[in-house]
Design a protein around this motif. Structure first.
Motif, PDB file in Angstrom:
ATOM      1  N   ASP A  35      24.931  20.894  45.563  1.00 14.61           N
ATOM      2  CA  ASP A  35      23.943  19.799  45.548  1.00 14.61           C
ATOM      3  C   ASP A  35      23.689  19.415  47.003  1.00 14.61           C
ATOM      4  N   PRO A  36      22.424  19.348  47.432  1.00 17.72           N
ATOM      5  CA  PRO A  36      22.155  18.987  48.820  1.00 17.72           C
ATOM      6  C   PRO A  36      22.656  17.585  49.155  1.00 17.72           C
ATOM      7  N   ALA A  37      22.675  16.674  48.173  1.00 16.67           N
ATOM      8  CA  ALA A  37      23.089  15.283  48.437  1.00 16.67           C
ATOM      9  C   ALA A  37      23.740  14.724  47.170  1.00 16.67           C
ATOM     10  N   SER A  40      23.006  11.247  44.846  1.00 17.65           N
ATOM     11  CA  SER A  40      21.836  10.547  45.401  1.00 17.65           C
ATOM     12  C   SER A  40      20.651  10.452  44.433  1.00 17.65           C
ATOM     13  N   ARG A  44      22.284   7.237  41.657  1.00 11.52           N
ATOM     14  CA  ARG A  44      22.164   6.193  42.680  1.00 11.52           C
ATOM     15  C   ARG A  44      21.254   5.050  42.217  1.00 11.52           C
ATOM     16  N   ARG A 157      27.192   3.817  41.792  1.00  8.32           N
ATOM     17  CA  ARG A 157      27.368   4.285  43.181  1.00  8.32           C
ATOM     18  C   ARG A 157      28.857   4.419  43.491  1.00  8.32           C
ATOM     19  N   HIS A 176      26.614  21.666  50.168  1.00  8.41           N
ATOM     20  CA  HIS A 176      25.419  20.823  50.276  1.00  8.41           C
ATOM     21  C   HIS A 176      24.179  21.702  50.406  1.00  8.41           C
ATOM     22  N   ARG A 178      20.687  23.511  48.273  1.00  7.80           N
ATOM     23  CA  ARG A 178      19.784  23.460  47.118  1.00  7.80           C
ATOM     24  C   ARG A 178      19.813  24.814  46.405  1.00  7.80           C
TER      25      ARG A 178
END
Ligand code: GLY
Length: 384
Positions: A35-37, A40, A44, A157, A176, A178
């Protein structure tokens, strides 16, 4: 667990992907999560209500059973997660008060109460004055409500941060990056390709990428999870010590629209949410902020004094029947865990358990089949 978990890739680092990765790792799998972030996306934005009772809907009785099962799992899940991560998750048992603003809103809540009674759920009708004794800052205009002590909340969160830490402590490798496509060879999923054109291989891939799960290339069209983004706009208000603060979650029906106010320790109040079929439009609109504030202040007037701390959009992964898709993906090596729509936070414990059991069984016997959430219910319908 039979210990057949082996190497597993998890695509997606929202609450569902992280919880699944954590549980898989505890079950003995060597897990890599992409997952890149992480944490998030929808996680979130979510308010974190664990609300099987106030969110019970006609025609969703099967989903309600799953929601109640996951609700029952939450306290132990939260304490194990806090213990293993060393971080708090904000599990709050203060309960929920549902209130109706005008006579029609009150009539709709009365109807909801009758439905809840038929289902054997814990909920009690309250007069307007009883609601205001529980929450003195409620508007004198409200017409009455329902006390639902068993609908709780967590802070998504904090849960996301704790899961990330617990995953790292359990040696989940977090990448991190995609994911562009899954690799499919001889009708079997064998790994994935990232946006940087790197390949990673594993005998099992868990697709838990929320509403994007249907967009990942490589899966034959008839097997792609039919999930869509359902836009939710949410605002966060900061209440200073001079302002009243609800002691529990307040859900209000205001002139036919639902709005909720979820108080966090530390003075934040989460107010949501719109539900819009707008595709992946991530704009926060003035109209949505106006509507949320207008409806929320109708029942809790003092919020207009609060600081507007944040406005954010999230995308619920909606499925055609509002139930999640959790189980075998209809292809060797593929497990799907998405489509949780309004209940992603609530359903994380049960989803992670099902995913871990399924993968540990080698995607064979030894896990409990659940037709209502089997992802293949849609591929069969597509004539496969
Ligand atoms: N379950 C809360 C929401 O979907 O907005």
């Amino acid at each position: 667990m039979t210990g057949k978990a082996g190497d597993v890739i998890v695509v997606g680092g929202g609450i569902i992907g992280l919880a699944s990765a954590w549980r898989l790792s505890l079950a003995g799998a060597r897990v890599t999560l992409f997952d890149p972030a992480p944490g998030s996306g929808a996680t979130r934005a979510a308010a974190g209500m664990l609300a099987p009772v106030t969110e019970a809907h006609y025609g969703e009785e099967e989903l309600l059973r799953l929601n109640l099962e996951s609700m029952a799992a939450w306290p132990a899940f939260a304490s194990e997660l806090e213990q293993q991560s060393g971080l708090e998750v904000g599990y709050d048992r203060s309960g929920t008060l549902a209130v109706g603003y005008d006579p029609s809103d009150k009539a709709a809540l009365d109807e909801l109460w009758r439905f809840q009674q038929k289902l054997g759920l814990e909920s009690s009708p309250l007069s307007a004055s009883a609601c205001r004794s529980l929450e003195p800052a409620l508007s004198p205009s409200i017409r009455g409500g329902l006390d639902v002590p068993t609908d709780h909340q967590v802070d998504p969160r904090q849960v996301g941060a704790a899961l990330l830490e617990a995953c790292q402590r359990a040696r989940v490798s977090i990448r991190h990056e995609r994911v562009e496509s899954l690799l499919v060879e001889r009708a079997r999923v064998t790994g994935l390709r990232t946006g940087e054109a790197r390949e990673e291989r594993a005998p099992t891939v868990v697709l838990a990428a929320g509403w994007r799960s249907g967009e990942i290339a490589g899966i034959p069209p008839g097997l792609r999870p039919p999930v869509r983004p359902v836009k939710g706009q949410v605002i966060r208000l900061r209440l200073d010590e001079r302002l009243p603060r609800p002691a529990r979650t307040i859900r209000a029906l205001v002139r036919g629209s639902f709005v909720y106010l979820v108080p966090r320790r530390g003075g934040e109040l989460v107010c949501g949410a719109t539900s819009e079929e707008m595709g992946a439009d991530s704009r926060v609109t003035a109209g949505a902020v106006y509507q949320l504030l207008r409806d929320a202040q109708s029942v809790y007037p003092s919020i207009l004094e609060a600081e507007l701390a944040e406005a954010i959009t999230g995308f619920r992964p909606g499925s055609p029947d509002n139930a999640p898709l959790v189980g075998p993906g209809g292809m060797a090596g593929l497990v799907i865990a998405t489509g949780h729509f309004r209940h992603g936070i609530l359903l994380a414990p049960v989803t992670a358990r099902i995913v871990a059991e399924l993968v540990s069984s080698g995607l064979g016997e030894g896990w409990e089949r659940r037709p209502a959430i089997d992802p293949r219910r849609f591929s069969r319908r597509a004539g496969r």
